[in-house]
Design an enzyme around this catalytic site. Structure first.
Site, PDB file in Angstrom:
ATOM      1  N   ASP A 194       0.843  -1.197   0.000  1.00 29.52           N
ATOM      2  CA  ASP A 194       0.000   0.000   0.000  1.00 29.52           C
ATOM      3  C   ASP A 194       0.878   1.246   0.000  1.00 29.52           C
ATOM      4  OD1 ASP A 194       0.877   0.237   2.684  1.00 29.52           O
ATOM      5  OD2 ASP A 194      -0.812  -0.983   3.352  1.00 29.52           O
ATOM      6  N   ASP A 232       1.338   5.166   1.479  1.00 31.37           N
ATOM      7  CA  ASP A 232       0.932   6.193   2.443  1.00 31.37           C
ATOM      8  C   ASP A 232       1.515   7.532   2.015  1.00 31.37           C
ATOM      9  OD1 ASP A 232      -0.350   4.306   4.067  1.00 31.37           O
ATOM     10  OD2 ASP A 232       1.551   3.782   5.019  1.00 31.37           O
ATOM     11  N   ASP A 247       8.841   4.783  13.530  1.00 33.28           N
ATOM     12  CA  ASP A 247       9.480   3.725  14.324  1.00 33.28           C
ATOM     13  C   ASP A 247      10.926   3.432  13.914  1.00 33.28           C
ATOM     14  OD1 ASP A 247       8.524   2.623  11.951  1.00 33.28           O
ATOM     15  OD2 ASP A 247       7.306   1.070  12.906  1.00 33.28           O
TER      16      ASP A 247
HETATM   17  P1  ATP Z   1       3.795  -2.471   5.560  1.00 34.54           P
HETATM   18  O1  ATP Z   1       2.624  -1.619   5.141  1.00 34.54           O
HETATM   19  O2  ATP Z   1       4.629  -2.994   4.464  1.00 34.54           O
HETATM   20  O3  ATP Z   1       3.409  -3.511   6.536  1.00 34.54           O
HETATM   21  P2  ATP Z   1       4.700  -0.033   6.733  1.00 34.54           P
HETATM   22  O4  ATP Z   1       6.072   0.365   7.177  1.00 34.54           O
HETATM   23  O5  ATP Z   1       4.090   0.770   5.640  1.00 34.54           O
HETATM   24  O6  ATP Z   1       4.798  -1.543   6.371  1.00 34.54           O
HETATM   25  P3  ATP Z   1       2.379   0.636   8.254  1.00 34.54           P
HETATM   26  O7  ATP Z   1       1.804  -0.068   9.421  1.00 34.54           O
HETATM   27  O8  ATP Z   1       1.614   0.708   6.994  1.00 34.54           O
HETATM   28  O9  ATP Z   1       3.790  -0.035   8.007  1.00 34.54           O
HETATM   29  O10 ATP Z   1       2.757   2.100   8.754  1.00 34.54           O
HETATM   30  C1  ATP Z   1       3.181   3.131   7.871  1.00 34.54           C
HETATM   31  C2  ATP Z   1       4.303   3.928   8.507  1.00 34.54           C
HETATM   32  O11 ATP Z   1       3.818   4.563   9.709  1.00 34.54           O
HETATM   33  C3  ATP Z   1       5.505   3.112   8.949  1.00 34.54           C
HETATM   34  O12 ATP Z   1       6.408   2.904   7.910  1.00 34.54           O
HETATM   35  C4  ATP Z   1       6.084   3.977  10.042  1.00 34.54           C
HETATM   36  O13 ATP Z   1       6.827   5.040   9.497  1.00 34.54           O
HETATM   37  C5  ATP Z   1       4.834   4.574  10.700  1.00 34.54           C
HETATM   38  N1  ATP Z   1       4.364   3.756  11.841  1.00 34.54           N
HETATM   39  C6  ATP Z   1       3.417   2.794  11.819  1.00 34.54           C
HETATM   40  N2  ATP Z   1       3.239   2.265  13.028  1.00 34.54           N
HETATM   41  C7  ATP Z   1       4.064   2.914  13.865  1.00 34.54           C
HETATM   42  C8  ATP Z   1       4.321   2.839  15.255  1.00 34.54           C
HETATM   43  N3  ATP Z   1       3.703   1.959  16.036  1.00 34.54           N
HETATM   44  N4  ATP Z   1       5.238   3.694  15.773  1.00 34.54           N
HETATM   45  C9  ATP Z   1       5.874   4.587  14.983  1.00 34.54           C
HETATM   46  N5  ATP Z   1       5.670   4.697  13.684  1.00 34.54           N
HETATM   47  C10 ATP Z   1       4.782   3.884  13.102  1.00 34.54           C
HETATM   48 MG    MG Z   2       2.078   0.544   4.858  1.00 34.58          MG
END
Ligand code: ATP
Ligand code: MG
Length: 436
Positions: free
Chosen positions: A69, A71, A149
């Site tokens: 996805d 963001d 994170d």
């Molecule tokens: P994927 O979607 O591939 O699982 P992602 O890194 O995009 O991985 P998401 O859960 O979609 O993970 O979150 C998007 C972004 O938001 C992350 O890359 C991170 O920068 C931030 N993020 C999400 N959850 C947290 C958290 N618990 N603490 C800090 N930052 C977070």
């Molecule tokens: Mg994501």
């Protein structure tokens, strides 16, 4: 995920903390970004706002992977984003985000947020006063980077000039294939213990190592997962096991002693000398990974049924007597195990019933007398229960004859099915055959 890094050291340092990697020096191409995400990015930019792709999308593109996805981060406030996109709605209370929908794809647009936990708490307390809430919660691009994170999750792809903005040395960590927490791991894991699970998930998916300080803090703070609301853990567990890297994830969760904070009842059996639990769960997860790889659906109920089976199996075995048949024992053990599990993970009701069905079916599949098999094979839960039985057999339970029989039963004609049932004998008078 294949690792195709295309990062050079030619970067422009724009201030003390950020580097800007210009378009020719990184591997992100617009052709790999979804059209919907590009539309959102361009529209925000055209309206005079800052507009960046961020998070897993940027990380996975830089690694040559296919993001699941996209963001977007912007300085536009949620209302301003909402006003720009007809197909959008504001979600969330504490942190308001905008979901922009294009068909089945949703692009999540978040306003730059500040990292300050205290500000977030104040924001939450003053949630009625939208203006103060926003003043406390929102921040600059830099704030937004530092509240994330891991460094590799804090890279921004700028649609204005197609550069990548890196405040946290995320590019270097991508190259080193290392997951580094932004800031002090001790504090950041205290703030949000779910970050431990996220670290494991990314380590498994990206095949990255964990930086030493993060490793150490996960080992120290695992207990804090018990403080996380059970509903949030349900969401995280799905992400852990339905991302296509479940087997590796399971291995890492046990290595870091986190698995017991998710599935305490299963963890109890992990150390048993026969290794049944480890083998059964691993096989179930290998199957899950394979299904995801070929884009077959995976039912969360099947996953949870498998993760909790060792406890149900053991408990139902203890309950079973000639007067208390397998079916009844499985039903009671299943209900008990689910009830205990709910204190850790809030499994929604619709999945709980399916899990019970899959378990109880393990006894029903053993009852092949009379016309039962004809009814069972057309039951909506049959296929899942049959797959589950194959998994038990593959783990070493002695079910080969039963599995072969059911495999054949599904392949043959209606007449042959009747013949197969007949060969099993007439209906049984009372009680059940020992079924599990
Ligand atoms: P994927 O979607 O591939 O699982 P992602 O890194 O995009 O991985 P998401 O859960 O979609 O993970 O979150 C998007 C972004 O938001 C992350 O890359 C991170 O920068 C931030 N993020 C999400 N959850 C947290 C958290 N618990 N603490 C800090 N930052 C977070
Ligand atoms: Mg994501």
């Amino acid at each position: 995920m294949p690792l195709i890094l295309c990062i050079t050291t030619k970067v422009i340092v724009i201030n003390n903390t950020a580097s800007v990697i210009p378009r020719p020096e990184h591997s992100i191409s617009r052709s790999n970004i979804s059209e919907s995400a590009l539309k959102v990015l361009y529209k925000l930019k055209k309206a005079g706002f800052e507009s960046y792709l961020v998070g897993g999308g940027v990380r996975d593109l830089l690694l040559g992977g296919k993001p699941k996805d996209f963001d977007v981060a912007t300085d536009a406030l949620p209302e301003q984003v909402r006003a720009l996109f007809g197909n959008s709605r504001i979600i969330g209370r504490r942190f308001r985000l905008v979901h922009v929908r294009y068909g089945r794809e949703i692009i999540e647009v978040a306003t730059f947020r500040s990292h300050h936990e205290q500000a977030e708490n104040e924001g939450q307390a003053l949630v009625e006063d939208g203006f103060i809430l926003r003043n406390n919660v929102y921040g600059t691009l830099e704030d937004d980077a530092f509240r994330r994170d891991f460094t590799v999750n804090a890279l921004y792809y700028n649609i204005a000039d197609f550069s990548v903005v890196d405040f946290t040395k995320g590019m270097a960590d991508l190259q080193a294939q290392t997951l580094c927490m932004i800031g002090e791991p001790e504090l950041r894991l205290q703030e949000d213990p779910v970050r431990m699970l996220r670290a494991i998930r990314f380590a498994a998916k990206l095949q990255f190592g964990l930086e030493a300080g993060l490793k150490q803090q996960i080992e120290l703070q695992g207990d804090r997962l018990d403080l996380v609301p059970a509903a949030r853990l349900f969401d995280e567990v799905l992400k852990l096991f339905l991302s296509g890297y479940a087997e590796k994830t399971f291995y890492l969760l046990t290595e870091y002693q986190l698995f017991q904070h998710l599935f305490a009842q299963t963890a109890e059996f992990l150390e048993q000398p026969d290794n049944y639990t480890k083998r059964f769960v691993s096989l179930a997860l290998i199957n899950t990974d394979k299904r995801i790889q070929i884009e077959k659906p995976v039912n969360p109920a099947f996953l949870f049924a498998a993760l909790l089976w060792p406890a149900v199996h053991q408990q139902s075995g203890l309950l079973q007597t000639p007067d208390h048949p397998a079916l009844q024992s499985l039903l009671e053990a299943g209900r008990d195990v689910i009830n205990v599990q709910l204190s850790q993970i809030a499994i929604p009701k619709r999945f709980r019933q399916m899990m019970i069905d899959i378990w109880v079916f393990q006894a029903r599949l053993a009852q092949r007398r009379g016309k039962r098999p004809i009814r069972l094979v057309s039951h909506p839960r049959f296929r899942a229960a049959y797959d589950f039985m194959l998994l038990r057999n593959d783990t070493g339970e002695d079910l080969q004859e039963l599995c072969d029989w059911w495999t054949r039963f599904q392949e043959v004609s209606e007449d042959e099915r009747h013949a197969m049932c007949k060969a099993m004998g007439g209906p049984k008078r009372r009680g059940g055959k020992k079924g599990s």
